[in-house]
Design an enzyme around this catalytic site. Structure first.
Site, PDB file in Angstrom:
ATOM      1  N   LYS A 213       0.821  -1.212   0.000  1.00  0.00           N
ATOM      2  CA  LYS A 213       0.000   0.000   0.000  1.00  0.00           C
ATOM      3  C   LYS A 213       0.859   1.267   0.000  1.00  0.00           C
ATOM      4  O   LYS A 213       2.065   1.238   0.200  1.00  0.00           O
ATOM      5  CB  LYS A 213      -0.951  -0.007   1.199  1.00  0.00           C
ATOM      6  CG  LYS A 213      -2.115  -0.968   1.031  1.00  0.00           C
ATOM      7  CD  LYS A 213      -3.111  -0.855   2.174  1.00  0.00           C
ATOM      8  CE  LYS A 213      -4.325  -1.751   1.938  1.00  0.00           C
ATOM      9  NZ  LYS A 213      -5.300  -1.656   3.053  1.00  0.00           N
ATOM     10  N   ARG A 247      -2.837  -9.752   5.875  1.00  0.00           N
ATOM     11  CA  ARG A 247      -3.378  -9.946   4.523  1.00  0.00           C
ATOM     12  C   ARG A 247      -2.333  -9.449   3.531  1.00  0.00           C
ATOM     13  O   ARG A 247      -2.036  -8.258   3.495  1.00  0.00           O
ATOM     14  CB  ARG A 247      -4.695  -9.182   4.390  1.00  0.00           C
ATOM     15  CG  ARG A 247      -5.366  -9.251   3.035  1.00  0.00           C
ATOM     16  CD  ARG A 247      -6.646  -8.415   3.048  1.00  0.00           C
ATOM     17  NE  ARG A 247      -7.310  -8.422   1.756  1.00  0.00           N
ATOM     18  CZ  ARG A 247      -7.033  -7.585   0.758  1.00  0.00           C
ATOM     19  NH1 ARG A 247      -6.095  -6.655   0.932  1.00  0.00           N
ATOM     20  NH2 ARG A 247      -7.689  -7.648  -0.394  1.00  0.00           N
TER      21      ARG A 247
END
Length: 269
Positions: A213, A247
């Site tokens: 991210k 995740r």
């Protein structure tokens, strides 16, 4: 915590492998949006250490264009059905739409991963209860004007829990996700990652999803295809802070790092 037919140890950090069956996801769009490619990727992630597979049919990248319920359902349902028929592994559906959630759960999904924590569509909570599915409630909000950041995040998550409990979902089916990358600045993303222990104190397992991210890209000034080490570092922090799940896209690297961190944390002489 039981998800599907697997009992997850709440004292370990488990690996959730990301499977985006979309043409436009920010990191791997178009790589796994055919059934054969999705199944090959699933097998690879399982061999690399994934203990649950998270299937997503709509990109969440900045500026993403929402797809219809019908299209999202058409993307995820065949993949979920095929994974469940070929592999003995729990499957998560990443959606905030009740129609998609219901179709995915009917196809065999074991966990509903909702980026709006049931606040976008309360029908997701009803569907999860009907299928006795576990749920991951992610922190998200439209208004980014926090008064007291950590306490506001906790208050928002309590609202999501309230929706879940109103639908009849028991506490032992609920997971929290702090929502890194959603309605937060870089500093807020870094801070909430460092305060996973505060979320865990609320009594629910925590999942951290920071793989590739912008938090990593902005911190290290790296493009999305060079963020493996940053993701691994965040996964180790999650392990130290007691998160139950991470995740990730790069399963092998994160699984190895988490196992090493656990060996150090649990060492005794």
């Amino acid at each position: 915590m039981i998800i599907g037919n697997k009992n997850f140890d709440e004292n370990r950090t488990h690996i959730m492998g990301i499977l985006n069956v979309t043409p436009d996801s920010f990191s791997d769009g178009g790589r796994y949006n055919t059934l054969d490619a999705a199944l090959r990727r699933t097998e690879e992630m399982i061999n690399d250490g994934a203990e649950i597979i998270d299937v997503g049919g709509e990109s969440r990248r900045p500026g993403y264009i929402p797809v219809s319920d019908e299209e999202e359902t058409a993307r995820v349902v065949p993949v979920i059905s095929a994974i469940k028929s070929r592999f003995d592994i729990p499957v998560s559906i990443d959606t905030y739409k009740s129609a998609v959630a219901r179709a995915a759960l009917d196809a065999g999904a074991d966990l509903l991963n909702d980026i709006w924590g049931f606040k976008h569509d309360r029908g997701c909570a009803v569907a999860a209860k009907e299928y006795n599915a576990a749920v991951c409630l992610m922190h998200n909000r439209a208004d980014t004007g926090y008064n007291d950041f950590l306490n506001d995040v906790i208050a928002d998550l309590r609202v999501s829990v309230g929706i879940a409990k109103e639908a009849g979902i028991p506490d032992d089916k609920i997971i929290f996700d702090p929502g890194v990358g959603f309605a937060k600045t870089l500093e807020e993303n870094l801070y909430i990652t460092n305060r996973l222990d505060a979320l865990k104190e609320l009594g629910y397992p925590v999942l951290l999803g920071v793989s590739r991210k912008s938090m990593i890209g902005l911190t290290l000034d790296l493009p999305k295809d060079e963020r493996v080490e940053g993701t691994v570092a965040a996964s180790v922090i999650a392990c130290v802070k007691g998160a139950m799940f991470v995740r990730v896209h790069d399963v092998k690297e994160n699984a190895r790092a988490v196992r090493m961190a656990e060996a150090i944390l649990n060492s005794k002489i």
